[in-house]
Design a protein around this motif. Structure first.
Motif, PDB file in Angstrom:
ATOM      1  N   TYR A   1       0.832  -1.205   0.000  1.00 25.38           N
ATOM      2  CA  TYR A   1       0.000   0.000   0.000  1.00 25.38           C
ATOM      3  C   TYR A   1       0.864   1.252   0.000  1.00 25.38           C
ATOM      4  O   TYR A   1       0.539   2.250  -0.645  1.00 25.38           O
ATOM      5  CB  TYR A   1      -0.953  -0.015   1.196  1.00 25.38           C
ATOM      6  CG  TYR A   1      -1.900  -1.168   1.159  1.00 25.38           C
ATOM      7  CD1 TYR A   1      -2.789  -1.305   0.106  1.00 25.38           C
ATOM      8  CD2 TYR A   1      -1.902  -2.149   2.142  1.00 25.38           C
ATOM      9  CE1 TYR A   1      -3.648  -2.382   0.033  1.00 25.38           C
ATOM     10  CE2 TYR A   1      -2.753  -3.217   2.084  1.00 25.38           C
ATOM     11  CZ  TYR A   1      -3.619  -3.331   1.031  1.00 25.38           C
ATOM     12  OH  TYR A   1      -4.468  -4.394   0.952  1.00 25.38           O
ATOM     13  N   ALA A   2       1.995   1.194   0.753  1.00 25.69           N
ATOM     14  CA  ALA A   2       2.875   2.371   0.789  1.00 25.69           C
ATOM     15  C   ALA A   2       3.427   2.672  -0.598  1.00 25.69           C
ATOM     16  O   ALA A   2       3.447   3.825  -1.039  1.00 25.69           O
ATOM     17  CB  ALA A   2       4.020   2.135   1.773  1.00 25.69           C
TER      18      ALA A   2
ATOM     19  N   SER B   1       2.138   1.691  -3.496  1.00 29.83           N
ATOM     20  CA  SER B   1       1.059   2.106  -4.403  1.00 29.83           C
ATOM     21  C   SER B   1       0.725   3.570  -4.183  1.00 29.83           C
ATOM     22  O   SER B   1       0.530   4.334  -5.140  1.00 29.83           O
ATOM     23  CB  SER B   1      -0.194   1.253  -4.168  1.00 29.83           C
ATOM     24  OG  SER B   1       0.109  -0.083  -4.362  1.00 29.83           O
ATOM     25  N   PHE B   2       0.679   3.966  -2.900  1.00 29.03           N
ATOM     26  CA  PHE B   2       0.454   5.385  -2.579  1.00 29.03           C
ATOM     27  C   PHE B   2       1.528   6.253  -3.213  1.00 29.03           C
ATOM     28  O   PHE B   2       1.228   7.267  -3.861  1.00 29.03           O
ATOM     29  CB  PHE B   2       0.435   5.543  -1.053  1.00 29.03           C
ATOM     30  CG  PHE B   2       0.801   6.909  -0.558  1.00 29.03           C
ATOM     31  CD1 PHE B   2      -0.090   7.961  -0.680  1.00 29.03           C
ATOM     32  CD2 PHE B   2       2.037   7.147   0.023  1.00 29.03           C
ATOM     33  CE1 PHE B   2       0.251   9.223  -0.232  1.00 29.03           C
ATOM     34  CE2 PHE B   2       2.380   8.393   0.466  1.00 29.03           C
ATOM     35  CZ  PHE B   2       1.488   9.438   0.335  1.00 29.03           C
TER      36      PHE B   2
ATOM     37  N   LYS C   1      -6.551  10.119  -4.973  1.00 27.14           N
ATOM     38  CA  LYS C   1      -6.726   8.662  -4.891  1.00 27.14           C
ATOM     39  C   LYS C   1      -5.651   8.031  -4.020  1.00 27.14           C
ATOM     40  O   LYS C   1      -5.930   7.163  -3.190  1.00 27.14           O
ATOM     41  CB  LYS C   1      -6.612   8.051  -6.288  1.00 27.14           C
ATOM     42  CG  LYS C   1      -7.879   7.982  -7.072  1.00 27.14           C
ATOM     43  CD  LYS C   1      -7.623   7.175  -8.316  1.00 27.14           C
ATOM     44  CE  LYS C   1      -8.450   7.693  -9.441  1.00 27.14           C
ATOM     45  NZ  LYS C   1      -9.853   7.822  -9.105  1.00 27.14           N
TER      46      LYS C   1
ATOM     47  N   ALA D   1      -6.323   8.778  -0.369  1.00 27.03           N
ATOM     48  CA  ALA D   1      -7.433   7.952   0.144  1.00 27.03           C
ATOM     49  C   ALA D   1      -6.960   6.530   0.403  1.00 27.03           C
ATOM     50  O   ALA D   1      -7.296   5.924   1.437  1.00 27.03           O
ATOM     51  CB  ALA D   1      -8.585   7.971  -0.850  1.00 27.03           C
ATOM     52  N   LEU D   2      -6.149   5.999  -0.507  1.00 29.96           N
ATOM     53  CA  LEU D   2      -5.622   4.645  -0.320  1.00 29.96           C
ATOM     54  C   LEU D   2      -4.748   4.580   0.928  1.00 29.96           C
ATOM     55  O   LEU D   2      -4.837   3.621   1.711  1.00 29.96           O
ATOM     56  CB  LEU D   2      -4.826   4.231  -1.558  1.00 29.96           C
ATOM     57  CG  LEU D   2      -4.120   2.882  -1.471  1.00 29.96           C
ATOM     58  CD1 LEU D   2      -5.151   1.766  -1.387  1.00 29.96           C
ATOM     59  CD2 LEU D   2      -3.218   2.655  -2.659  1.00 29.96           C
TER      60      LEU D   2
ATOM     61  N   ILE E   1      -7.058   4.664   4.102  1.00 33.92           N
ATOM     62  CA  ILE E   1      -7.785   3.415   4.337  1.00 33.92           C
ATOM     63  C   ILE E   1      -6.833   2.300   4.757  1.00 33.92           C
ATOM     64  O   ILE E   1      -7.110   1.555   5.703  1.00 33.92           O
ATOM     65  CB  ILE E   1      -8.562   3.005   3.060  1.00 33.92           C
ATOM     66  CG1 ILE E   1      -9.738   3.950   2.816  1.00 33.92           C
ATOM     67  CG2 ILE E   1      -9.068   1.578   3.167  1.00 33.92           C
ATOM     68  CD1 ILE E   1     -10.866   3.817   3.802  1.00 33.92           C
TER      69      ILE E   1
ATOM     70  N   VAL F   1     -12.064   9.463   4.602  1.00 35.70           N
ATOM     71  CA  VAL F   1     -12.027   9.327   3.142  1.00 35.70           C
ATOM     72  C   VAL F   1     -13.281   9.917   2.520  1.00 35.70           C
ATOM     73  O   VAL F   1     -13.225  10.566   1.464  1.00 35.70           O
ATOM     74  CB  VAL F   1     -11.832   7.847   2.755  1.00 35.70           C
ATOM     75  CG1 VAL F   1     -12.138   7.625   1.292  1.00 35.70           C
ATOM     76  CG2 VAL F   1     -10.400   7.439   3.025  1.00 35.70           C
TER      77      VAL F   1
END
Lengths: 105, 155
Positions: free
Chosen positions: A12-13, A15-16, A45, A48-49, A52, A67
């Motif tokens: 996730y990190a 992707s952010f 986006k 928000a990712l 979450i 979010v």
């Protein structure tokens, strides 16, 4: 992001981070005003990712509330920005961001 | 599965930036939003997923397509030559920082909240946010009226 497994948090990190960098590239390297707003959308986006994934699994309720707040603000920013694009197009027949530098008043 | 969905989010977000046709770019952004909404669902965040899919992938994309149709779909603006390698280097620096500092970030994890339902969070815990949201919606409406609306003389 960090309160589940480390590997899952890293996905996730990254992707952010990729979303943020794509968004910044779009904002800095493009002169089309619609593209710049697309870049802003991609950045939001990513944020928000991050929120979450940071709230998962223990604080997911608060993360969702944040979010949703971000999404509401994003809609208003996009509506205002796109209306400015339409207005600029009517004024100068172009959606180049450099035409904004000719505005007066 | 989440990694595949995130890869979809990233690929379609990248396509939204690099495709020359504006309409295709916006459709790629829409698909990226749908993938992100599915990721939210899989992370036990159904309300955020619903908002992401219905509002971001629905409403905002309608606004984008409306603007493109009003201003002409062709991408006629000349773009500067900023090399993407600059952003790749920044990303590598970020990667090094994350790999080096991620164990320390575990200290930042806050205690679980004591709310039982999403409604309690939204209307009791984050009630101040709701005031901010309503204010932002009004601000957006006023901006639209000020920018797009006609003047007093109808000009």
């Amino acid at each position: 992001m960090v309160n589940n497994s480390l590997a899952g948090g890293l996905i996730y990190a990254y992707s952010f981070a990729v979303l943020i960098f794509i968004g910044f590239y779009c904002i800095f390297a493009r002169r089309n005003m619609i593209r710049i707003l697309i870049g802003l959308e991609i950045i939001s986006k990513g944020i928000a990712l991050l929120i979450i994934s940071g709230g998962y699994p223990d604080n997911i309720l608060v993360a969702q509330a944040l979010v949703i707040t971000i999404i509401v603000i994003e809609v208003c920013v996009m509506a205002a920005g796109l209306s400015l694009v339409i207005k600029a197009y009517k004024q100068s027949d172009s959606i180049d961001i450099r035409t904004f530098s000719k505005l007066k008043g | 599965m989440n990694a595949l969905l995130l890869a979809g989010v990233l690929i379609f977000a990248g396509l939204a930036v690099f495709l020359r046709d504006m309409l295709k770019a916006v459709i790629c952004l829409l698909i990226s939003s749908v993938f992100l909404g599915i990721v939210f669902f899989r992370l036990n965040a159904p309300f955020a997923g619903v908002f992401e899919i219905s509002v971001v992938a629905g409403l905002i994309m309608v606004l984008f397509i409306l603007t493109i149709s009003l201003t002409g779909a062709e991408d006629t603006v000349s773009e500067p030559k900023i090399h993407i390698a600059f952003f790749a280097v920044l990303f590598l620096i970020f990667s090094c920082v994350v790999l080096y500092r991620l164990p320390a970030a575990e200290k930042l994890v806050v205690k679980p909240d004591h709310y039982n339902s999403f409604g309690e969070v939204l209307w009791i815990g984050r009630a101040f946010d709701m005031i901010g949201q309503i204010s932002v919606i009004f601000a957006g409406v006023f901006v639209l009226l000020a920018v797009v609306g006609r003047g007093r003389n109808g000009k």
